[in-house]
Design a protein around this motif. Structure first.
Motif, PDB file in Angstrom:
ATOM      1  N   GLN A 168       0.927  -1.338  -0.086  1.00  0.00           N
ATOM      2  CA  GLN A 168       0.104  -0.030  -0.086  1.00  0.00           C
ATOM      3  C   GLN A 168       1.003   1.491  -0.003  1.00  0.00           C
ATOM      4  OE1 GLN A 168      -3.474   1.153   0.504  1.00  0.00           O
ATOM      5  NE2 GLN A 168      -4.569  -0.918   0.351  1.00  0.00           N
ATOM      6  N   ILE A 169       2.110   1.127   0.381  1.00  0.00           N
ATOM      7  CA  ILE A 169       2.947   2.203   0.770  1.00  0.00           C
ATOM      8  C   ILE A 169       3.275   3.171  -0.643  1.00  0.00           C
ATOM      9  CG2 ILE A 169       5.359   2.975   1.186  1.00  0.00           C
ATOM     10  CD1 ILE A 169       5.323   0.931   3.394  1.00  0.00           C
ATOM     11  N   PRO A 170       3.581   2.557  -1.745  1.00  0.00           N
ATOM     12  CA  PRO A 170       3.554   3.522  -2.966  1.00  0.00           C
ATOM     13  C   PRO A 170       2.222   4.328  -3.224  1.00  0.00           C
ATOM     14  CG  PRO A 170       4.438   1.252  -3.535  1.00  0.00           C
ATOM     15  CD  PRO A 170       3.969   1.233  -2.038  1.00  0.00           C
ATOM     16  N   SER A 171       1.229   3.442  -3.319  1.00  0.00           N
ATOM     17  CA  SER A 171      -0.026   4.354  -3.283  1.00  0.00           C
ATOM     18  C   SER A 171      -0.441   5.304  -2.391  1.00  0.00           C
ATOM     19  CB  SER A 171      -1.218   3.251  -3.764  1.00  0.00           C
ATOM     20  OG  SER A 171      -1.573   2.676  -2.315  1.00  0.00           O
TER      21      SER A 171
ATOM     22  N   LEU B 123      -0.696  11.053  -1.269  1.00  0.00           N
ATOM     23  CA  LEU B 123      -0.478  12.393  -0.256  1.00  0.00           C
ATOM     24  C   LEU B 123       0.411  13.018  -0.908  1.00  0.00           C
ATOM     25  CD1 LEU B 123      -1.982  10.421   1.898  1.00  0.00           C
ATOM     26  CD2 LEU B 123      -0.122  11.366   3.450  1.00  0.00           C
ATOM     27  N   GLY B 124       0.948  12.560  -2.091  1.00  0.00           N
ATOM     28  CA  GLY B 124       2.191  13.693  -2.803  1.00  0.00           C
ATOM     29  C   GLY B 124       3.445  14.075  -1.948  1.00  0.00           C
ATOM     30  N   ILE B 125       3.871  13.066  -1.205  1.00  0.00           N
ATOM     31  CA  ILE B 125       4.937  13.257  -0.185  1.00  0.00           C
ATOM     32  C   ILE B 125       6.301  12.619  -0.672  1.00  0.00           C
ATOM     33  CG2 ILE B 125       3.231  13.414   1.731  1.00  0.00           C
ATOM     34  CD1 ILE B 125       4.079  10.614   2.316  1.00  0.00           C
TER      35      ILE B 125
ATOM     36  N   LEU C 121       7.663  10.476   4.209  1.00  0.00           N
ATOM     37  CA  LEU C 121       7.082   9.463   4.466  1.00  0.00           C
ATOM     38  C   LEU C 121       7.957   8.546   5.486  1.00  0.00           C
ATOM     39  CD1 LEU C 121       5.615   6.681   3.948  1.00  0.00           C
ATOM     40  CD2 LEU C 121       7.520   6.029   2.506  1.00  0.00           C
ATOM     41  N   GLY C 122       8.998   9.063   5.759  1.00  0.00           N
ATOM     42  CA  GLY C 122      10.046   8.843   6.918  1.00  0.00           C
ATOM     43  C   GLY C 122       9.496   9.318   8.244  1.00  0.00           C
ATOM     44  N   LEU C 123       9.069  10.557   7.977  1.00  0.00           N
ATOM     45  CA  LEU C 123       8.368  11.144   9.408  1.00  0.00           C
ATOM     46  C   LEU C 123       7.116  10.407   9.739  1.00  0.00           C
ATOM     47  CD1 LEU C 123       9.128  15.014   8.506  1.00  0.00           C
ATOM     48  CD2 LEU C 123      10.119  13.660  10.477  1.00  0.00           C
TER      49      LEU C 123
ATOM     50  N   ALA D  61      13.913   2.810  13.174  1.00  0.00           N
ATOM     51  CA  ALA D  61      14.833   2.899  11.989  1.00  0.00           C
ATOM     52  C   ALA D  61      14.397   3.337  10.625  1.00  0.00           C
ATOM     53  CB  ALA D  61      15.739   1.611  12.114  1.00  0.00           C
ATOM     54  N   PRO D  62      13.387   2.556  10.110  1.00  0.00           N
ATOM     55  CA  PRO D  62      12.699   2.912   8.917  1.00  0.00           C
ATOM     56  C   PRO D  62      12.643   4.479   8.524  1.00  0.00           C
ATOM     57  CG  PRO D  62      11.848   0.821   9.741  1.00  0.00           C
ATOM     58  CD  PRO D  62      12.580   1.594  10.891  1.00  0.00           C
TER      59      PRO D  62
END
Length: 389
Positions: free
Chosen positions: A34-37, A42-44, A49-51, A347-348
């Motif tokens: 789901q992460i890529p979509s 969100l256009g980030i 994404l790390g935050l 860590a991610p």
């Protein structure tokens, strides 16, 4: 309750625990594709994404501490029931989030539910082990990895076919069915929960447990790097499609699951130190191949090989902490759990910061070097063999 009735209840409780480990891994594995979509919607950037992943980690660590307190006062059975219910709705909430601030809140809740359930599941398995008189922890973690394999493997295909929201709803329905089937059969605790309102926790002053905790942190950081960044890495840097990208975490989890199901036999034959050393080397080689791979399917195979290596690191470290001479097992395990899960959960986010600057391939190469360092410390796991003496 007769002896036969007790054994029957324990067998059913073990199945319920396995089912909940599977569900937890299935939901987490379904989040990976789901992460890529999520990023696109969100256009980030990777940095942002790390935050957001950092929010997930903060929520999980807070809930782990809370779960420990709840287990002490309520027992693992009631605590696990508390955290298992909301895990069902987490992915649909994420899949329809389009505002970054709401996403931060939802990911914090998601991390809290996953982290709290994780602690409660492990406590439940410990209770079952004490009553059975034998270890089942490796196979329980194997069911988690199997759930991640199914969630990651089918997730990319389902997202490409039905879209992110419909995929999330399907995951929620399947998770709800699993929780409903296991809910009533979660094992009873071996000891009476505390009823006192005050609880005092003291950190150990033995340095060895913190070295073991650091080894867990690095090992679990590698797991977190695959969960949160493998799909994005394949899509952005190796130009894979959505369905193919989902196989990165699926291959990793599938290989890890198969290895964990045989982990106890491997360790009994070769000993904890040798098993840990060879596993660490295999994980480092696999992760290095990921960072150097020019092709998606080679990277997927490398992720799977890394999963074989990582499979037995955490279980051996848990046994090592629980059998440290001169330390209370509960205190040692709490230190290991907190430090280790800091790696897999926090860590991610650091990887996102660095990956946004230099790309993810160099990050995976750096992770491989750290895994090599972990394998050099394999002698610290000798105490793990005390569990089988």
């Amino acid at each position: 309750m007769t002896s036969n009735d007790r054994q029957t209840a324990l067998r059913i409780g073990r199945r319920a625990a396995a089912a909940l480990f599977f569900i937890n891994g299935f939901v987490v594995g379904s989040w990976a594709p789901q992460i890529p979509s999520f990023v696109s919607r969100l256009g980030i950037s990777e940095f942002t994404l790390g935050l957001l992943i950092f929010c997930f980690g903060i929520g999980a660590l807070f809930a782990m501490t809370l779960a420990g307190q709840l287990i002490a006062h309520w027992g693992s059975r009631q605590t696990l029931r508390l955290f298992a219910l909301p895990v069902v709705i987490m992915l649909p909430m994420i899949a329809q989030t389009s505002n970054i601030w709401i996403a931060a809140i939802v990911l914090t809740l998601f991390g809290g539910v996953i982290g709290g359930m994780d602690v409660a599941m492990n406590a439940s398995v410990v209770a079952i082990e004490k009553q059975l008189g034998r270890a089942i922890m490796s196979s329980s973690h194997g069911f988690w990895s199997l759930g991640g394999f199914v969630g990651g493997g089918l997730g990319g295909i389902a997202i490409q076919a039905f879209g992110p929201l419909n995929h999330a709803v399907i995951v929620a329905v399947l998770a709800a069915i699993g929780v409903a089937l296991a809910y009533a059969y979660i094992a009873e605790d071996t000891v009476q929960p505390l009823r006192e309102s005050r609880y005092r926790f003291t950190l150990p002053n033995q340095s060895t447990i913190y070295i073991i905790g650091a080894m867990a942190l690095l090992s679990m950081s590698a797991e977190g790097s695959v969960l949160n960044w493998s799909a994005l890495y394949l899509q952005k840097e190796l130009l894979a499609d959505t369905a193919t990208a989902g196989f990165a975490f699926a291959g990793f989890s599938g290989a890890m699951a198969l290895t964990r199901f045989g982990g106890d036999s491997i360790r009994n034959r070769f000993g904890a130190v040798a098993t840990f050393r060879l596993s660490g080397i295999a994980a480092a080689v696999g992760m290095l191949a990921v960072g150097l791979s020019p092709w998606p399917w080679l990277a997927i195979a490398a992720f799977a090989f890394c999963g074989i290596g990582l499979a037995n690191l955490a279980p051996i470290l848990f046994s090592t902490a629980g059998n440290q001479p001169g330390l209370n097992a509960g205190v040692s395990l709490s230190v290991l759990t907190t430090m280790g899960h800091s790696g897999i959960l926090l860590a991610p986010s650091l990887i996102g910061f660095v990956g946004g600057l230099v790309g993810l391939a160099p990050v995976y190469i750096a992770v491989a070097i750290l895994l090599g360092v972990v394998s050099l410390l394999s002698g610290k796991t000798a105490a793990a063999d005390a569990a089988s003496c």
